[in-house]
Design an enzyme around this catalytic site. Structure first.
Site, PDB file in Angstrom:
ATOM      1  N   GLU A  24      38.946  46.313  38.415  1.00  0.00           N
ATOM      2  CA  GLU A  24      40.020  46.297  39.012  1.00  0.00           C
ATOM      3  C   GLU A  24      41.041  45.080  38.947  1.00  0.00           C
ATOM      4  O   GLU A  24      40.351  44.110  38.554  1.00  0.00           O
ATOM      5  CB  GLU A  24      39.600  46.273  40.598  1.00  0.00           C
ATOM      6  CG  GLU A  24      38.801  47.405  40.691  1.00  0.00           C
ATOM      7  CD  GLU A  24      38.538  47.510  42.637  1.00  0.00           C
ATOM      8  OE1 GLU A  24      38.804  48.663  42.993  1.00  0.00           O
ATOM      9  OE2 GLU A  24      37.925  46.457  42.980  1.00  0.00           O
ATOM     10  N   CYS A  29      27.268  34.917  43.373  1.00  0.00           N
ATOM     11  CA  CYS A  29      27.788  34.440  44.885  1.00  0.00           C
ATOM     12  C   CYS A  29      27.339  35.538  45.734  1.00  0.00           C
ATOM     13  O   CYS A  29      27.797  36.624  45.915  1.00  0.00           O
ATOM     14  CB  CYS A  29      29.096  34.054  44.968  1.00  0.00           C
ATOM     15  SG  CYS A  29      29.483  32.860  43.405  1.00  0.00           S
ATOM     16  N   CYS A  58      30.441  37.842  47.544  1.00  0.00           N
ATOM     17  CA  CYS A  58      31.440  38.455  46.628  1.00  0.00           C
ATOM     18  C   CYS A  58      31.038  39.827  46.210  1.00  0.00           C
ATOM     19  O   CYS A  58      29.617  39.933  45.957  1.00  0.00           O
ATOM     20  CB  CYS A  58      31.629  37.758  45.832  1.00  0.00           C
ATOM     21  SG  CYS A  58      32.789  38.399  44.551  1.00  0.00           S
ATOM     22  N   CYS A  66      46.504  39.342  39.704  1.00  0.00           N
ATOM     23  CA  CYS A  66      45.254  38.876  39.579  1.00  0.00           C
ATOM     24  C   CYS A  66      44.164  39.724  38.562  1.00  0.00           C
ATOM     25  O   CYS A  66      44.322  40.988  38.866  1.00  0.00           O
ATOM     26  CB  CYS A  66      44.558  39.038  40.936  1.00  0.00           C
ATOM     27  SG  CYS A  66      42.577  38.271  41.231  1.00  0.00           S
ATOM     28  N   CYS A 125      40.601  38.545  47.705  1.00  0.00           N
ATOM     29  CA  CYS A 125      39.686  37.718  46.997  1.00  0.00           C
ATOM     30  C   CYS A 125      38.191  38.411  47.447  1.00  0.00           C
ATOM     31  O   CYS A 125      37.854  38.391  48.631  1.00  0.00           O
ATOM     32  CB  CYS A 125      39.720  36.482  47.399  1.00  0.00           C
ATOM     33  SG  CYS A 125      41.080  35.680  46.792  1.00  0.00           S
TER      34      CYS A 125
HETATM   35  N1  SAH Z   1      34.401  33.543  39.258  1.00  0.00           N
HETATM   36  C1  SAH Z   1      35.376  33.047  39.710  1.00  0.00           C
HETATM   37  C2  SAH Z   1      36.763  33.925  39.911  1.00  0.00           C
HETATM   38  C3  SAH Z   1      36.424  35.197  40.851  1.00  0.00           C
HETATM   39  S1  SAH Z   1      36.428  35.204  42.367  1.00  0.00           S
HETATM   40  C4  SAH Z   1      35.179  32.070  40.735  1.00  0.00           C
HETATM   41  O1  SAH Z   1      34.105  31.975  41.093  1.00  0.00           O
HETATM   42  O2  SAH Z   1      36.046  31.322  41.069  1.00  0.00           O
HETATM   43  C5  SAH Z   1      38.044  34.260  43.041  1.00  0.00           C
HETATM   44  C6  SAH Z   1      37.725  33.633  44.236  1.00  0.00           C
HETATM   45  O3  SAH Z   1      37.455  34.645  45.582  1.00  0.00           O
HETATM   46  C7  SAH Z   1      36.529  32.480  44.207  1.00  0.00           C
HETATM   47  O4  SAH Z   1      36.797  31.322  44.771  1.00  0.00           O
HETATM   48  C8  SAH Z   1      35.571  33.314  45.096  1.00  0.00           C
HETATM   49  O5  SAH Z   1      34.452  32.583  45.664  1.00  0.00           O
HETATM   50  C9  SAH Z   1      36.288  33.777  46.198  1.00  0.00           C
HETATM   51  N2  SAH Z   1      35.654  35.122  46.754  1.00  0.00           N
HETATM   52  C10 SAH Z   1      34.782  35.831  46.576  1.00  0.00           C
HETATM   53  N3  SAH Z   1      34.077  36.733  47.545  1.00  0.00           N
HETATM   54  C11 SAH Z   1      35.001  36.288  48.463  1.00  0.00           C
HETATM   55  C12 SAH Z   1      35.068  37.135  49.780  1.00  0.00           C
HETATM   56  N4  SAH Z   1      34.359  38.000  50.250  1.00  0.00           N
HETATM   57  N5  SAH Z   1      36.029  36.736  50.736  1.00  0.00           N
HETATM   58  C13 SAH Z   1      36.918  35.418  50.425  1.00  0.00           C
HETATM   59  N6  SAH Z   1      36.825  34.894  48.914  1.00  0.00           N
HETATM   60  C14 SAH Z   1      35.933  35.464  48.387  1.00  0.00           C
END
Ligand code: SAH
Length: 372
Positions: free
Chosen positions: A107, A131, A134, A120, A350
């Protein structure tokens, strides 16, 4: 490259697979042109058509000889993905779900904010970082995207803009860990920032990382001038390892030190990201620890209140909890910014990007037309 070996028994295709134009370097394109009896300057013309003039097929390239257009069309594809769905939210955010040539799905998102036209983009199919909050890593990682597949997202999103609007910002913050696919990402960002490419200043291009120190050091060695955003999410190793599992083998100290080295080498502003999860990392003791950790740093703390992901048990902190988190940090002199939630109506915020939408997993669906 053309496979000259005899086809294996049972295969009927003598025709080489189509090449992805966006995965072809300028040097390779010039070589191909020479081999077909065309001058090298045609390469720059073709690139201008695709990157600047938004051409989606070779037939539109009106200043190229017809024969060359036909030769290109028989060997190259400009886009190799298909748009599975195209959704638009009331706040102007648009999200594309793309199906790649091998069936993988990713996406990418266009965000509108005043004059800003930010995109993005994803860097991998899935994500291996794990994580816990996520959506992108729920099923692990399939593969890295190619440079062409990364550029293709930029162009597909650029095509959503009216002719008089340009992309202004790029964040590599979609699916995947960008620093786990640096070799393919950097040539794509070069195309994005090059004056002959999309012409977006490196200052307006951000790489978001979970914090992989060796790759951050490689960015320094390569002289990269992109903004770096480091996903912190916890003020101590015990908690960080629980919610960002790769931390177990790295450690917060190493991540902060590498971020500092990048800041000094690049001269860029450093951003830390912090997903705010109710009761998990938003309590006063976490806030005070975080303030102590960031005190004296010139970094910006970008707080992202948790965006709900179907099937996950986490909660977004109440407005009061968010306020108190901000106040404690501000009183300690930390530069805090809350990220405005955009695109959550279409699961484009995000952490909400995933490799397939459960409801449309098996077949291609028609475009969901933007609300008129
Ligand atoms: N792998 C990279 C980029 C992808 S995520 C990273 O870890 O930075 C981009 C951002 O969105 C990251 O800070 C991630 O932790 C955040 N993110 C992931 N899941 C989320 C959620 N459910 N709510 C808000 N932010 C989230």
């Amino acid at each position: 490259m053309v496979d000259k070996s005899a086809p294996r028994s049972g295969t009927l295709t003598a025709r080489p697979a189509m090449k992805h134009l966006l995965d072809t370097t300028s040097a390779d394109l010039r070589q191909w042109l020479a081999a077909h009896g065309h001058p090298g300057y045609r390469a720059a013309q073709i690139e201008r058509w695709v990157l600047e003039n938004r051409a989606a097929d070779f037939a539109a390239m009106s200043d190229l000889p017809v024969e060359l257009r036909q030769q290109l069309a028989s060997e190259f594809q400009i886009f190799t993905s298909q748009i599975v769905s195209h959704r638009q939210a009331d706040d102007g955010t648009e999200k594309l779900l793309l199906q790649l040539a091998d069936g993988g799905r990713i996406e990418c998102v266009l965000l509108r904010d005043g004059l800003r036209r930010s995109i993005c983009i994803s860097t991998q199919v899935g994500c291996a970082m794990g994580c816990v909050f996520c959506a992108s890593g729920l099923d692990g990682v399939d593969r890295n995207l190619t440079t062409g597949e990364i550029v293709e997202q930029m162009l597909r999103l650029q095509h959503l803009l009216p002719a008089d609007e340009r992309l202004s910002h790029i964040v590599a913050m979609g699916m995947g860990e960008p620093l786990a696919n640096l070799d393919r990402l950097l040539p794509a960002l070069h195309i994005a920032s090059d004056a002959k490419g999309l012409g977006i200043s490196p200052r307006r291009i951000t790489i978001s990382t979970v914090g992989l120190p060796p790759a951050m050091d490689r960015l320094i060695e390569l002289g990269a001038k992109y903004q770096l955003a480091v996903s912190l999410h916890a003020p101590n190793d015990e908690l960080r390892s629980r919610i960002v599992p790769v931390n177990k083998n790295i450690g917060l100290g190493e991540v902060l030190a590498a971020a500092q080295r990048y800041l000094e080498a690049s001269g860029r502003r450093l951003t830390y990201e912090y997903v705010l999860l109710a009761e998990l990392n938003d309590r006063p003791e976490h806030t005070r620890q975080l303030a102590a950790l960031l005190k004296g740093q010139t970094a910006l703390l970008n707080v992202i209140p948790y965006n709900p992901v179907a099937g996950l048990p986490y909660r977004t902190p109440t407005p009061a909890a968010q306020r108190s988190f901000r106040e404690i940090l501000e009183r300690a002199g930390v530069n805090v910014q809350f990220r405005e939630r955009k695109g959550d109506q279409i699961d484009a915020a995000c952490g909400q990007l995933r490799r397939s939408t459960p409801a449309t997993d098996t077949s291609l669906v028609t475009l969901e037309s933007p609300a008129s």
